[in-house]
Write a protein that holds these residues in place. Structure first.
Motif, PDB file in Angstrom:
ATOM      1  N   GLU A 113       0.839  -1.191   0.000  1.00  0.00           N
ATOM      2  CA  GLU A 113       0.000   0.000   0.000  1.00  0.00           C
ATOM      3  C   GLU A 113       0.882   1.252   0.000  1.00  0.00           C
ATOM      4  N   THR A 114       0.672   2.126  -0.987  1.00  0.00           N
ATOM      5  CA  THR A 114       1.423   3.391  -1.053  1.00  0.00           C
ATOM      6  C   THR A 114       0.453   4.566  -1.205  1.00  0.00           C
ATOM      7  N   SER A 115      -0.022   4.779  -2.429  1.00  0.00           N
ATOM      8  CA  SER A 115      -0.974   5.867  -2.685  1.00  0.00           C
ATOM      9  C   SER A 115      -1.803   5.482  -3.906  1.00  0.00           C
ATOM     10  N   PRO A 116      -2.907   6.168  -4.150  1.00  0.00           N
ATOM     11  CA  PRO A 116      -3.743   5.840  -5.312  1.00  0.00           C
ATOM     12  C   PRO A 116      -3.011   5.981  -6.649  1.00  0.00           C
ATOM     13  N   GLU A 117      -1.938   6.763  -6.673  1.00  0.00           N
ATOM     14  CA  GLU A 117      -1.217   7.007  -7.925  1.00  0.00           C
ATOM     15  C   GLU A 117      -0.145   5.943  -8.204  1.00  0.00           C
TER      16      GLU A 117
END
Length: 265
Positions: free
Chosen positions: A124-128
């Motif tokens: 999990e990082t970011s939506p981008e």
């Protein structure tokens, strides 16, 4: 090399209250000591096998099945292996049967079960962003094992390396080369593709050095003396090869003639 129980000499047990075994200075066998050229051929065979579809595209589940099948073949011949290690290594038949063989069989079976359970993860990082890890084999693993547990040490080294899809060149100790040579026949019988496991014998100064310094070896695993382990680290340093060392054996025991053998076991 192929042996059967009938090929082995009878062990002469002294019928005394100490239950000891006789030994002689008679030579029991001789094996070829690999030269640097032999080592090079073995490593190149392992490199070719690593790239071949018969191994590279084999599913992890099928790799696991091969390891489990190998464990079954060892179990079918456990009396033979216990006899060989008593003959070659000097430990008692009972010790080999009760300790070494269950350990060896269990190790191959254990890593056979793990072969298709080693995988990466999404992070999990970011939506981008989409981040993930992918676990891949190193390639050719060079392995060197000591004399004291000839079959079990081979299992400890081979099991995880093969479960993860690597190919291997493994050098046995010059003092105890026999059981791993019989193991080689079972590796073939189990169905491993040619070149996936390559077994060499020889002395550390020539065969061991050639193995640790070869540019086509991707990782090294060694069990033995601290001094030799330090030399292997030096040999691996220029290419930044990963090295796994198990060194520094300790607590040796010396049993004198006046010892109570029942207590010394």
């Amino acid at each position: 090399m192929s042996l059967s129980p009938s090929d082995l000499p009878a062990f002469s047990r002294c019928m005394t209250d100490k239950n000891t075994y006789k030994r002689t200075e008679k030579e029991i066998a001789s094996v070829h000591a690999a030269s640097s050229e032999d080592v090079d051929r073995a490593i190149r065979a392992a490199r070719a096998a690593f790239k071949a579809p018969t191994w590279k595209k084999l599913s992890a589940t099928d790799r696991g099945r091969l390891l489990v099948r190998l464990s079954e073949l060892i179990e079918e011949r456990k009396e033979l292996f216990a006899s060989i290690d008593a003959w070659d290594n000097g430990k008692t038949y009972e010790l080999a049967m009760e300790d070494d063989l269950p350990d060896s069989i269990g190790t191959f079976r254990y890593f056979g079960g793990w072969a298709d359970k080693s995988f990466g993860q999404t992070i999990e990082t970011s939506p981008e962003k989409f981040a993930y890890t992918l676990r891949q084999p190193y390639g050719v693993i060079g392995q060197i094992i000591p004399w004291n547990f000839p079959l079990a040490m081979a299992a400890w080294k081979l099991g995880p390396a093969l479960a993860c899809g690597n190919t291997v060149v493994i050098k046995a100790a010059e003092q105890t080369p026999l059981s791993i040579l019989v193991l080689a026949t079972l590796i073939k019988e189990a169905g491993f593709p040619p070149g996936v496991v390559n077994i060499i014998n020889g002395y550390g100064q020539e065969a061991g050095t050639a193995l640790t310094q070869h540019p086509l070896v991707d990782k090294l695993a060694f069990t033995g003396s601290t001094t030799t382990g330090a030399q292997i680290m030096k040999a691996a340093a220029p290419a930044l090869k990963e090295v796994l060392l198990e060194t520094g054996g300790k607590s040796p025991l010396i049993v004198f003639d006046d010892a109570d053998l029942d207590q010394a076991r």
